[in-house]
Design a protein around this motif. Structure first.
Motif: not given
Ligand code: PLP
Length: 225
Positions: A32, A55, A161, A194, A209-210, A212
């Motif tokens: 991400v 996003n 999702m 994360s 979905r990673i 940070s």
């Molecule tokens: C920002 C975001 C993530 C990633 O989040 P982290 O906690 O930084 O891994 C995953 N999914 C969506 C929908 C996001 O907006």
């Protein structure tokens, strides 16, 4: 040995954790890259990462078309709320849209796909905690909506999702999302970020979905429209 670049090192560590959580099964790591500069994405590309999540359409449009010139295999996912009036840009930019959550957006995507002759893979986003402020189709409406999207988009509807409520044990929410995907025969389950991706994988995630944990903490967004 040289010190690996920090992003390459975090990627290697994340891949090892994902493999350990999912023995014998492939789980896709979505990097991400929202708010990250292109330089960070280039570092990840150099370490073999090709799947990215953004996003916001506008931000993705400023970064990815250039990166695709040198890396045509990039697989770019839209993971944020999508306005109908951005459907055309989204269809042209993304390989998978994970945030299909209402009939009006489905109409806009179908129309854009007809006009442009291309349709990304689609995931229905479910508001799995039924949180009033959160995007996603309400749980009570999810079955009908998923059935309608399957009828409309066929095999392009790839899965579901969800983002569980903050501050709760995510497990029951992950399990419910996976059960919904099973019920509809959908192969892709995009759950886990994360802080909870290993739990999500145990519950049946096929893509995580990673952000940070890979790129480091994001700067706060000061002026989010
Ligand atoms: C920002 C975001 C993530 C990633 O989040 P982290 O906690 O930084 O891994 C995953 N999914 C969506 C929908 C996001 O907006």
């Amino acid at each position: 040995m040289n010190n690996p670049a920090p992003i390459a090192a975090s990627l290697a560590a994340l891949r090892a954790r994902i493999a350990a959580a999912a023995p014998g099964r492939a789980v896709t790591l979505i990097a991400v890259s929202k708010t990250q500069p292109s330089a960070a994405i280039i570092e990840a590309l150099a370490a073999g990462q090709l799947v990215f999540g953004e996003n916001r359409v506008q931000e993705a449009a400023t970064k990815f078309p250039d990166l695709r010139i040198t890396h045509p295999d990039i697989d770019l996912h839209c993971i944020g709320a999508l306005q109908s009036n951005k459907a055309r840009d989204a269809v042209l930019l993304f390989d998978q849209i994970e945030s299909l959550d209402r009939p009006k957006l489905a109409d806009a995507l179908a129309e854009a796909a007809d006009r442009e002759g291309t349709l990304p893979y689609l995931l229905v986003q479910v508001n799995i905690g039924d949180e009033p402020q959160k995007a996603g189709i309400a749980r009570a409406d999810a079955d009908n909506f998923i059935t309608a999207m399957r009828a409309r988009f066929g095999e392009k509807l790839h899965g579901l999702m969800a983002i569980p409520p903050v501050g709760h044990d995510p497990k029951p929410y992950f399990r419910d999302l996976v059960a919904m995907a099973d019920h509809h025969g959908l192969p892709i389950r995009s759950i886990g970020m994360s802080d909870d991706f290993e739990v999500a994988i145990e519950c049946g995630a096929t893509q995580v979905r990673i952000g940070s944990a890979l790129f480091g903490a994001r700067a706060p967004i000061i002026n989010s429209p």
